[in-house]
Design a protein around this motif. Structure first.
Motif, PDB file in Angstrom:
ATOM      1  N   VAL A 158       0.843  -1.199   0.000  1.00 37.16           N
ATOM      2  CA  VAL A 158       0.000   0.000   0.000  1.00 37.16           C
ATOM      3  C   VAL A 158       0.875   1.244   0.000  1.00 37.16           C
ATOM      4  CG1 VAL A 158      -1.711   1.351   1.285  1.00 37.16           C
ATOM      5  CG2 VAL A 158      -1.874  -1.157   1.249  1.00 37.16           C
ATOM      6  N   ALA A 159       0.630   2.144  -0.948  1.00 33.45           N
ATOM      7  CA  ALA A 159       1.213   3.482  -0.916  1.00 33.45           C
ATOM      8  C   ALA A 159       0.111   4.423  -0.453  1.00 33.45           C
ATOM      9  CB  ALA A 159       1.715   3.891  -2.296  1.00 33.45           C
ATOM     10  N   ILE A 160       0.407   5.256   0.529  1.00 31.50           N
ATOM     11  CA  ILE A 160      -0.625   6.085   1.131  1.00 31.50           C
ATOM     12  C   ILE A 160      -0.165   7.527   1.275  1.00 31.50           C
ATOM     13  CG2 ILE A 160       0.141   5.364   3.441  1.00 31.50           C
ATOM     14  CD1 ILE A 160      -2.723   5.789   4.433  1.00 31.50           C
ATOM     15  N   ILE A 161      -1.026   8.454   0.870  1.00 33.35           N
ATOM     16  CA  ILE A 161      -0.861   9.856   1.249  1.00 33.35           C
ATOM     17  C   ILE A 161      -1.787  10.048   2.441  1.00 33.35           C
ATOM     18  CG2 ILE A 161      -1.145  12.262   0.567  1.00 33.35           C
ATOM     19  CD1 ILE A 161      -0.499  11.484  -2.252  1.00 33.35           C
ATOM     20  N   PRO A 162      -1.240  10.089   3.654  1.00 36.03           N
ATOM     21  CA  PRO A 162      -2.068  10.023   4.858  1.00 36.03           C
ATOM     22  C   PRO A 162      -3.030  11.198   4.981  1.00 36.03           C
ATOM     23  CG  PRO A 162       0.260   9.632   5.368  1.00 36.03           C
ATOM     24  CD  PRO A 162       0.202  10.160   3.970  1.00 36.03           C
ATOM     25  N   ALA A 163      -4.224  10.909   5.488  1.00 40.50           N
ATOM     26  CA  ALA A 163      -5.194  11.954   5.782  1.00 40.50           C
ATOM     27  C   ALA A 163      -4.631  12.891   6.846  1.00 40.50           C
ATOM     28  CB  ALA A 163      -6.504  11.329   6.263  1.00 40.50           C
ATOM     29  N   THR A 164      -5.049  14.152   6.790  1.00 37.40           N
ATOM     30  CA  THR A 164      -4.443  15.169   7.660  1.00 37.40           C
ATOM     31  C   THR A 164      -5.410  15.859   8.609  1.00 37.40           C
ATOM     32  OG1 THR A 164      -4.786  16.892   5.981  1.00 37.40           O
ATOM     33  CG2 THR A 164      -2.690  15.695   5.934  1.00 37.40           C
ATOM     34  N   ASN A 165      -6.700  15.661   8.427  1.00 39.27           N
ATOM     35  CA  ASN A 165      -7.646  16.468   9.190  1.00 39.27           C
ATOM     36  C   ASN A 165      -8.746  15.595   9.799  1.00 39.27           C
ATOM     37  OD1 ASN A 165      -8.750  18.764  10.259  1.00 39.27           O
ATOM     38  ND2 ASN A 165      -9.617  19.522   8.343  1.00 39.27           N
ATOM     39  N   PRO A 166      -8.493  14.979  10.996  1.00 37.49           N
ATOM     40  CA  PRO A 166      -7.295  15.097  11.825  1.00 37.49           C
ATOM     41  C   PRO A 166      -6.148  14.227  11.297  1.00 37.49           C
ATOM     42  CG  PRO A 166      -8.870  13.644  12.876  1.00 37.49           C
ATOM     43  CD  PRO A 166      -9.560  14.188  11.656  1.00 37.49           C
ATOM     44  N   VAL A 167      -5.031  14.306  11.998  1.00 35.09           N
ATOM     45  CA  VAL A 167      -3.823  13.606  11.565  1.00 35.09           C
ATOM     46  C   VAL A 167      -4.026  12.092  11.631  1.00 35.09           C
ATOM     47  CG1 VAL A 167      -1.387  13.208  12.111  1.00 35.09           C
ATOM     48  CG2 VAL A 167      -2.337  15.510  12.259  1.00 35.09           C
ATOM     49  N   THR A 168      -3.498  11.375  10.641  1.00 37.05           N
ATOM     50  CA  THR A 168      -3.590   9.916  10.603  1.00 37.05           C
ATOM     51  C   THR A 168      -2.909   9.291  11.820  1.00 37.05           C
ATOM     52  OG1 THR A 168      -3.720   9.779   8.197  1.00 37.05           O
ATOM     53  CG2 THR A 168      -2.860   7.849   9.333  1.00 37.05           C
ATOM     54  N   PRO A 169      -3.607   8.434  12.582  1.00 35.81           N
ATOM     55  CA  PRO A 169      -2.987   7.776  13.733  1.00 35.81           C
ATOM     56  C   PRO A 169      -2.067   6.646  13.297  1.00 35.81           C
ATOM     57  CG  PRO A 169      -5.254   7.036  13.486  1.00 35.81           C
ATOM     58  CD  PRO A 169      -5.040   8.116  12.452  1.00 35.81           C
ATOM     59  N   ALA A 170      -1.079   6.348  14.123  1.00 31.50           N
ATOM     60  CA  ALA A 170      -0.072   5.347  13.772  1.00 31.50           C
ATOM     61  C   ALA A 170      -0.674   3.960  13.574  1.00 31.50           C
ATOM     62  CB  ALA A 170       1.010   5.300  14.858  1.00 31.50           C
ATOM     63  N   PHE A 171      -1.755   3.641  14.305  1.00 31.66           N
ATOM     64  CA  PHE A 171      -2.277   2.277  14.215  1.00 31.66           C
ATOM     65  C   PHE A 171      -2.872   1.982  12.840  1.00 31.66           C
ATOM     66  CE2 PHE A 171      -6.188   4.378  15.738  1.00 31.66           C
ATOM     67  CZ  PHE A 171      -7.154   3.780  14.942  1.00 31.66           C
ATOM     68  N   HIS A 172      -3.221   3.000  12.050  1.00 31.32           N
ATOM     69  CA  HIS A 172      -3.700   2.747  10.689  1.00 31.32           C
ATOM     70  C   HIS A 172      -2.631   2.002   9.886  1.00 31.32           C
ATOM     71  CE1 HIS A 172      -7.260   5.757  10.059  1.00 31.32           C
ATOM     72  NE2 HIS A 172      -7.356   5.079  11.187  1.00 31.32           N
ATOM     73  N   VAL A 173      -1.403   2.479   9.990  1.00 29.12           N
ATOM     74  CA  VAL A 173      -0.308   1.844   9.256  1.00 29.12           C
ATOM     75  C   VAL A 173       0.101   0.527   9.917  1.00 29.12           C
ATOM     76  CG1 VAL A 173       2.122   2.089   8.603  1.00 29.12           C
ATOM     77  CG2 VAL A 173       0.554   4.006   8.304  1.00 29.12           C
ATOM     78  N   ARG A 174       0.110   0.507  11.248  1.00 26.62           N
ATOM     79  CA  ARG A 174       0.539  -0.705  11.961  1.00 26.62           C
ATOM     80  C   ARG A 174      -0.355  -1.901  11.636  1.00 26.62           C
ATOM     81  NH1 ARG A 174       1.676   2.674  16.581  1.00 26.62           N
ATOM     82  NH2 ARG A 174      -0.299   2.018  17.530  1.00 26.62           N
ATOM     83  N   GLN A 175      -1.657  -1.652  11.432  1.00 29.38           N
ATOM     84  CA  GLN A 175      -2.550  -2.763  11.109  1.00 29.38           C
ATOM     85  C   GLN A 175      -2.160  -3.419   9.790  1.00 29.38           C
ATOM     86  OE1 GLN A 175      -4.904  -4.250  13.055  1.00 29.38           O
ATOM     87  NE2 GLN A 175      -3.892  -2.880  14.512  1.00 29.38           N
TER      88      GLN A 175
END
Length: 382
Positions: A158-175
């Motif tokens: 997965v390539a992701i441009i993380p959401a910013t509003n609010p900031v992307t939490p770390a567990f999104h990527v960790r999952q």
């Protein structure tokens, strides 16, 4: 009988409370990961329903639900009176899903995202991979839903441009990483989750825009940003630095979602009314994105303010300019085509074991400038 890792299985027992993922899905995913890693080989017998339920401290019905899901996917065979066995073609069937790369972006219609998507798809096609594109609309709840679906699909990366509003939490990527799915962050990082990063140097973007505007003789300027974020803060920092202490810099940043275009346009309209109702008005505007610059352009023209004769306009976007107004905008540009190709390169390396899934490699993407026709020297004003 095959003995699965008891410690890892026990850890699943409390996982639903922290991740929200049902236990049967976690058990299903764990068995899949064991098949992928080779710990469970073709024909291997899984522990009995009773044994799994006892070790995980869950109901037999939950275990049965997980095994049924595995059976539906063609990964196990359940033989009455004998038990559950890994299907002979389980690994080959899993490989079919591993032909799929995913791209998560905050929008798909404007700025450099369509061009990034095309370059990502072309690079994936060169490796004979398909691509699925998910639009988060810069909303972390939509992003989380997309991530769960990609985990269920067992995508290859997965390539992701993380959401910013609010900031992307770390567990999104960790999952994703916990399910052995490589992740590459594009534009900005997700703090707390080590991944390769294809970084946009936001402060340098503001610096480059400010240098071009200052060189054109402008000393009363404005910055327009779509939403409060680390990126907008860095744009402003670089912009102020380039303009120097003697310049007057006015700042406007939208208060809502950057993809709520109607609300953002209304706020920008009010800000322009306030700025241009004064005796002294900005002679140049820097916008944090080309799509926002196009909006500002139209709002200025509607008020009879000429670009660039009355006020210059500088945006930020991709190297591919396309048609229409974007091609005429004077803009700082980023190599979004290179971003797409490098994202696939990094995902492939992690998938093939050539680099760790938790690599913290950072690659800064190069900047350039599209001269366009919306930036003019103050000495050339009519």
């Amino acid at each position: 009988m095959t003995v699965l890792n008891l410690k890892e299985m026990t850890d699943l027992a409390a996982a639903e409370e922290t991740t929200g993922q049902p236990k049967y899905e976690q058990l299903r995913d764990y068995v899949v990961s064991q098949i992928e890693s080779g710990a469970l080989k073709s024909g291997a017998a899984l522990p009995s329903e009773n044994r799994l339920a006892e070790n995980l401290q869950i109901a037999r019905s939950t275990v049965r639900q997980a095994l049924s899901a595995l059976e539906r996917d063609g990964l196990v065979l359940r033989v009455h009176g004998k038990g559950t066995f890994v299907h002979d073609e389980a690994k080959q069937r899993l490989r079919k899903s591993q032909d799929l790369f995913a791209l998560i972006v905050p929008e798909t219609e404007t700025a450099f995202y369509p061009s990034l998507q095309r370059s990502f798809e072309r690079a994936a096609a060169e490796l004979h991979n398909q691509v699925v594109v998910c639009n988060s609309n810069d909303d972390i709840d939509k992003q989380a839903s997309a991530i769960l679906q990609l985990i269920d699909l067992r995508v290859s990366g997965v390539a992701i441009i993380p959401a910013t509003n609010p900031v992307t939490p770390a567990f999104h990527v960790r999952q994703l990483q916990k399910n052995n799915i490589p992740v590459v962050c594009c534009s900005r990082p997700v703090h707390g989750s080590p991944t390769p990063l294809l970084a946009i140097p936001f402060e340098d973007v503001g610096l480059r825009a400010g240098e071009k505007i200052r060189e054109a003789g402008h000393r009363h300027v404005a910055f327009f940003g779509s939403a409060h974020s680390i990126a907008s803060d860095m744009y402003v920092r670089g912009f102020r630095k380039a303009m120097g202490g003697g310049a007057r810099v006015e700042i406007f940043v939208g208060s809502g979602q950057p993809t709520n275009y109607a609300a953002l346009e209304k706020e920008c309209s009010q800000a322009i009314n306030a700025m241009f109702s004064k005796a002294e008005t900005p002679t140049a505007i820097f916008c944090g994105f080309d799509s926002l610059a196009e909006t500002i352009y139209m709002l200025l023209v509607q008020r009879g303010i000429r670009v660039p004769q009355d006020v210059s306009l500088v945006g930020f976007g991709g190297t591919y300019r396309g048609g229409g107004l974007a091609n005429h905008l004077s803009s700082v540009t980023i190599d979004e085509i290179g971003m797409g190709h490098q994202a696939i390169e990094l995902l492939s390396k992690m998938r093939n074991g050539q680099m760790p899934i938790d690599s913290s490699e950072v690659r800064q993407l190069p900047l350039s400038f599209n001269d366009g026709s919306t930036l003019a020297s103050t000495s050339a004003k009519a």
